[in-house]
Design a protein around this motif. Structure first.
Motif, mmCIF file in Angstrom:
data_model
loop_
_atom_site.group_PDB
_atom_site.id
_atom_site.type_symbol
_atom_site.label_atom_id
_atom_site.label_comp_id
_atom_site.label_asym_id
_atom_site.label_seq_id
_atom_site.Cartn_x
_atom_site.Cartn_y
_atom_site.Cartn_z
ATOM 1 N N GLY A 227 14.744 2.337 24.436
ATOM 2 C CA GLY A 227 14.095 2.364 23.137
ATOM 3 C C GLY A 227 13.939 3.756 22.595
ATOM 4 O O GLY A 227 14.230 4.761 23.262
ATOM 5 N N ARG A 228 13.458 3.805 21.382
ATOM 6 C CA ARG A 228 13.249 5.084 20.698
ATOM 7 C C ARG A 228 12.146 4.902 19.673
ATOM 8 O O ARG A 228 12.048 3.852 19.020
ATOM 9 N N ILE A 229 11.312 5.897 19.518
ATOM 10 C CA ILE A 229 10.331 5.930 18.445
ATOM 11 C C ILE A 229 10.430 7.274 17.747
ATOM 12 O O ILE A 229 10.570 8.316 18.392
ATOM 13 N N ASP A 230 10.401 7.232 16.422
ATOM 14 C CA ASP A 230 10.572 8.430 15.600
ATOM 15 C C ASP A 230 9.453 8.441 14.567
ATOM 16 O O ASP A 230 9.335 7.515 13.756
ATOM 17 N N ILE A 231 8.610 9.470 14.606
ATOM 18 C CA ILE A 231 7.445 9.552 13.729
ATOM 19 C C ILE A 231 7.488 10.852 12.941
ATOM 20 O O ILE A 231 7.619 11.932 13.517
ATOM 21 N N SER A 232 7.381 10.740 11.622
ATOM 22 C CA SER A 232 7.358 11.923 10.761
ATOM 23 C C SER A 232 6.451 11.637 9.568
ATOM 24 O O SER A 232 6.909 11.160 8.525
ATOM 25 N N GLY B 252 7.082 5.622 3.801
ATOM 26 C CA GLY B 252 6.162 5.923 2.725
ATOM 27 C C GLY B 252 6.862 6.429 1.480
ATOM 28 O O GLY B 252 7.989 6.940 1.535
ATOM 29 N N GLU B 253 6.185 6.316 0.362
ATOM 30 C CA GLU B 253 6.763 6.761 -0.904
ATOM 31 C C GLU B 253 6.911 8.275 -0.961
ATOM 32 O O GLU B 253 7.731 8.805 -1.693
ATOM 33 N N ARG B 254 6.121 9.010 -0.157
ATOM 34 C CA ARG B 254 6.161 10.469 -0.176
ATOM 35 C C ARG B 254 7.075 11.045 0.900
ATOM 36 O O ARG B 254 7.074 12.252 1.122
ATOM 37 N N ARG C 204 0.803 -1.215 0.000
ATOM 38 C CA ARG C 204 0.000 0.000 0.000
ATOM 39 C C ARG C 204 0.843 1.275 0.000
ATOM 40 O O ARG C 204 0.659 2.167 0.813
ATOM 41 N N GLY C 205 1.780 1.358 -0.899
ATOM 42 C CA GLY C 205 2.576 2.560 -1.054
ATOM 43 C C GLY C 205 3.577 2.806 0.041
ATOM 44 O O GLY C 205 4.078 3.924 0.191
ATOM 45 N N ALA C 206 3.870 1.802 0.834
ATOM 46 C CA ALA C 206 4.845 1.956 1.907
ATOM 47 C C ALA C 206 5.661 0.677 2.038
ATOM 48 O O ALA C 206 5.213 -0.417 1.663
ATOM 49 N N GLN C 207 6.849 0.826 2.567
ATOM 50 C CA GLN C 207 7.729 -0.326 2.782
ATOM 51 C C GLN C 207 7.936 -0.517 4.278
ATOM 52 O O GLN C 207 8.298 0.419 4.992
ATOM 53 N N GLN C 208 7.693 -1.745 4.740
ATOM 54 C CA GLN C 208 7.928 -2.093 6.128
ATOM 55 C C GLN C 208 9.259 -2.839 6.242
ATOM 56 O O GLN C 208 9.561 -3.696 5.422
#
Length: 714
Positions: free
Chosen positions: A577-582, A540-542, A473-477
C-alpha cells in the motif's frame, strides 16, 4: 559614448538644420528626429541651432536629454551640457555633465562620464574621449556591476583604474593600473586586465577557478579556460593542480551540428600507483576517464546517438571525485518513429567498478533489436499491438544467451452503465532461446548444456474499476475499487532460460495491479491470479489532497515463479500500500509499505517527508527492507537520508545533507554542508563533504571547497 550616439546626432544635424545639399545627399537615409525644448533658436547666417530648457530629442528609438544643446554647422561641433543623458535601444543609459563632439561626431570629449549598461553594470570616469566612433577611453575610471544605494554608496566590489578602454568592435573592456576593491578596500593590483563587455555571450578566456582541500588529494585548484572556437563549437580545458596526486588534465568539447549535437568530457593523470591498501608502490600509472553523449537526426523518421562512459580502473572516478557510479554503461543506438510504429537497434557495454565485479562475467549486448506496432482503434474501440525483439548477450566467462521474442497484444476498453471502467486484454508471448552455460537456480552447481529452448505463453486478463466521486465541504472524495484477473499456464520459466533482465524485481504498490510484475522478458508470471484492492483520495479546492492505495494478489496455489521471501511466493501475497498526504505546498508526506499476509508485520517500509516554506525546506526519506525477507537477487537495506535547504537572508543560503546506512554493520555513508552568498554582482560558496566509503585506494575522506565568482569577470 557608443557608436549609436553618433548616428543620433548626425540625424539631428540633418533634420533640424536644413543642411547643405551635400549633407542632405550624404544623409538621405537619416531617420526622422523629434525635438522638444522650452526654447529653440536657429541662426541661419551663422549656421547655429541652440535649444535650452528640458531639451529632449527622440530619434531611431533613442532618447537624448540635456539642459542645453548647441550645434555649430560650420565648425562641425555639437555641445550639450546640464544633466546630459542618452537612453539607447538596448537599455543602456549614458550620463555626462557636458560633452563636445566633432569630425562628423566621431571624435570628442566628455566630462564626468557615467554609464548604466543594460545588465546593471556601471562605469564612471572623471573624463572620457571618443575616437573612431567605436572606442571610448575613460580616465580615472571605476567599473562595478553592483547596485549602489544612497545609504550604501560603496559597492561590494569595484575595479578602479587609471584608464579604462571600451572597444565596441572587439567587445572588450581593458584596464591599466587597475586594482580590485572589496568594500572600498584594495585587495589586488594588476598593471593590465581585460574582460568581455556585457554584450558578449561567449568569449575565450579564463573561467572562475575552484579551490578545495581533501584528505585524499591535498590542496587542489581547478583553473578552467574556455575556448569559443565557433558559434556552434566550444571547449573547456580544466587542469586540476593537486598537492598529493600531481596534475589532472581535464576538459570538455561540445559541438552542435545541423543534424544534432554531441559532447565529450574526460580527464587523464599519471600519479604514483597505489595498492589495495592505498600504499604507494613507487611506479607511475596512467589513470583516466571519458564520458560522451550525442544524438543526431538522419531524417524525420530516424535518428541515432550514443551515451558512453569508460574509466581506466575501478576507483579512479571516486578517488578524484568525478562520479560515485558503481557501474558505467555505454550505449549506441539507432531508432525510428513513424505514426504508431517504433523500431530500434542498440548495443550495450558495461564496466563494473565494484570489488566483486568480474570483467569476464560482464555481459556485452550486441545487438538488441526492437520493433513495435500499434493499430488505430477499431469501431469497438479495440486495438492490436505487435512487438518483437532480438537480443544477443555474450560473456567471456559464464552464460551466453541469444533471444528472439514476439508479443501479440489485443486490448479492448469499455465503459459500463454504472460508470465502471473495464477492459479485456488477450496476449500471447513467444520466446526462443539459444543458450550456453546456463546455471540452474535450483542447483547452482549444475550447468545446462548448450541448446535451444522455446516457450509459448498465452494470457487473458480482465480489469474492472468503478470510480465513485462525491463533492462535500469544498473537497472531492474519490473511491475506486479495482479487480484485475489474469489466467495463463503454469511453468513458463524453465531452468534452461537464464534470467538476465528481471533480477531487480520487487513487489510493491507500483505493480500490484499489473498483468506481469517482472520488469523484463526473461521471466513471465504464470498461473491464474486475482489482483484486488482500492484507491481512495480526498482532493481540496485549494490544492491539498490525501491519497491512499491498498492491494493484494490471490492465487489458487503457491508457485515457484517468485523467489522465497519476495511477498508473492505463497497463495496469498503480502499486502502492499501507499498513503500520500499533502495539505498544502508546505507539506508532503508519503509512505509505501508491504505488510505480512498473516501477521501484518512490516516487511518493507519507505517514508518520505518534504516540509517547510521555500525559505526553509526539509526533505527526509527512510527505507527499510529486511534481509531475511529479500530474494537472492536483492540485498538488505535500511537507510535514511536527510537534506535541508535554508534561506538565511536575502543573500545567504545554507544547504546540508546526510545519508546513513542503519543496518548492523552500516554507518554514515556521506554528509555535507554548504554556505552560499549570492547577490546581483558577487557569488561565493563554501562546501564541506565527508565521504565514509572505503574501497581499495579510496579511503574515507573530507573535502572542503571554496569558489568565488565576480560577475562578468569569468
Amino acid at each position: 559614448m557608443r557608436a549609436s550616439v553618433l548616428a543620433v546626432l548626425v540625424a539631428i544635424s540633418v533634420a533640424m538644420l536644413g543642411a547643405s545639399d551635400e549633407a542632405r545627399a550624404q544623409n538621405q537615409g537619416a531617420e526622422e528626429v523629434l525635438l522638444e525644448a522650452d526654447h529653440v533658436i536657429y541662426d541661419a547666417d551663422r549656421g547655429v541651432v541652440a535649444a535650452r530648457g528640458n531639451v529632449e530629442i527622440v530619434a531611431g528609438g533613442r532618447i537624448l536629454k540635456a539642459d542645453v544643446l548647441r550645434y555649430d554647422q560650420n565648425a562641425d561641433i555639437v555641445t550639450a551640457s546640464g544633466n546630459v543623458s542618452l537612453l539607447e535601444r538596448d537599455g543602456t543609459v549614458l550620463f555626462a555633465d557636458d560633452l563636445e563632439l566633432s569630425d562628423q561626431l566621431r571624435n570628442g570629449s566628455i566630462r564626468r562620464f557615467r554609464a548604466l549598461l543594460s545588465d546593471d553594470s556601471r562605469f564612471a570616469a572623471a573624463s572620457a574621449t571618443r575616437a573612431d566612433g567605436n572606442r571610448t577611453v575613460m580616465r580615472r575610471a571605476v567599473y562595478t556591476p553592483c547596485r549602489v544605494c544612497e545609504d550604501e554608496p560603496t559597492p561590494l566590489w569595484r575595479i578602479r583604474a587609471g584608464t579604462v578602454t571600451h572597444d565596441q568592435i572587439k567587445q572588450q573592456v581593458s584596464y591599466t593600473n587597475a586594482r580590485l576593491e572589496m568594500f572600498g578596500v584594495p585587495v589586488l593590483y594588476t598593471p593590465y586586465f581585460s574582460h568581455p563587455d556585457p554584450t558578449v555571450e561567449r568569449k575565450t578566456g579564463l573561467l572562475v577557478p575552484t579551490q578545495s582541500q581533501s584528505t585524499q588529494l591535498g590542496v587542489a585548484v581547478e583553473i578552467p579556460y574556455y575556448f569559443n572556437i565557433a558559434p556552434n563549437l566550444d571547449a573547456t580545458f580544466s587542469p586540476i593542480f593537486t598537492s598529493k596526486e600531481g596534475i589532472v588534465l581535464g576538459g570538455e568539447f561540445r559541438e552542435r551540428l545541423d543534424s544534432g549535437s554531441y559532447k565529450l568530457n574526460g580527464s587523464i593523470t599519471r600519479p604514483e600507483a597505489r595498492n589495495d591498501l592505498n600504499a604507494k608502490t613507487g611506479k607511475r600509472v596512467t589513470r583516466s576517464h571519458l564520458f560522451a553523449s550525442g544524438a543526431f537526426d538522419w531524417n524525420e523518421t530516424w535518428r541515432w546517438g550514443f551515451d558512453g562512459a569508460i574509466a581506466s580502473d575501478d576507483t579512479y572516478l571516486r578517488r578524484y571525485q568525478i562520479s560515485d557510479a558503481d557501474t558505467l554503461t555505454t550505449n549506441v543506438f539507432v531508432e525510428g518513429f513513424s505514426d504508431r510504429n517504433y523500431a530500434a537497434a542498440n548495443a550495450f557495454f558495461f564496466q563494473g567498478l565494484r570489488t566483486e565485479d568480474d570483467p569476464g562475467e560482464t555481459p556485452l549486448i550486441l545487438p538488441q533489436l526492437e520493433h513495435s506496432l500499434v493499430t488505430r482503434p477499431d469501431r469497438l474501440g479495440g486495438s492490436f499491438r505487435v512487438s518483437s525483439s532480438f537480443l544477443s548477450l555474450t560473456r567471456k566467462q559464464g552464460t551466453n544467451s541469444n533471444r528472439l521474442s514476439v508479443r501479440g497484444h489485443w486490448f479492448l476498453p469499455q465503459t459500463g452503465r454504472l460508470g465502471d471502467v473495464r477492459s479485456i486484454t488477450a496476449e500471447i508471448k513467444a520466446d526462443a532461446y539459444l543458450t550456453s552455460d546456463v546455471v540452474d537456480p535450483q542447483k547452482p552447481q549444475a550447468i545446462n548444456d548448450d541448446g535451444l529452448t522455446a516457450r509459448l505463453v498465452p494470457q487473458l486478463t480482465f480489469d474492472w474499476r468503478l470510480p465513485l466521486a462525491r463533492q462535500e465541504r469544498g473537497a472531492q472524495q474519490v473511491f475506486e475499487p479495482i479487480i484485475n484477473a489474469s489466467i495463463s499456464p503454469y511453468g513458463g520459466n524453465p531452468s534452461e532460460i537464464p534470467n538476465e533482465d528481471s533480477l531487480n524485481f520487487e513487489f510493491d504498490d507500483t505493480n500490484v495491479f499489473s498483468e506481469n510484475r517482472f520488469p523484463g522478458i526473461d521471466r513471465v508470471e504464470g498461473g491464474p491470479r486475482l489482483n484486488y484492492g482500492f484507491r481512495y483520495g480526498i482532493y481540496g479546492e485549494r490544492g491539498g489532497y490525501i491519497a491512499a492505495l491498498l492491494g493484494q494478489v490471490l492465487r489458487p496455489k503457491a508457485d515457484d515463479t517468485f523467489a522465497d521471501k519476495t511477498g508473492l511466493e505463497a497463495r496469498n501475497s503480502d499486502y502492499v500500500g501507499r498513503i500520500d498526504i499533502s495539505p498544502s505546498s508546505l507539506l508532503r508526506f508519503y509512505e509505501r509499505v508491504r505488510l505480512d499476509r498473516d501477521t501484518l508485520a512490516m516487511r518493507r517500509n519507505e517514508i518520505a517527508l518534504d516540509a517547510g516554506p521555500d525559505r526553509f525546506r526539509l526533505n527526509a526519506t527512510y527505507v527499510r527492507l529486511r534481509r531475511e525477507l529479500t530474494a537472492d537477487e536483492l540485498t538488505d537495506r535500511e537507510e535514511i537520508n536527510l537534506a535541508v535547504l535554508a534561506e538565511l537572508s536575502r543573500y545567504w543560503d545554507l544547504r546540508a545533507s546526510t545519508r546513513r546506512d542503519l543496518t548492523d554493520d552500516g554507518g554514515t555513508i556521506n554528509s555535507g554542508i554548504g554556505l552560499v552568498y549570492e547577490d546581483e554582482c558577487f557569488n561565493v560558496s563554501v562546501d564541506f563533504k565527508r565521504d565514509f566509503t572505503r574501497d581499495r585506494d579510496v579511503e574515507p575522506s573530507s573535502t572542503i571547497s571554496f569558489r568565488v565568482r565576480f560577475k562578468h569577470l569569468g
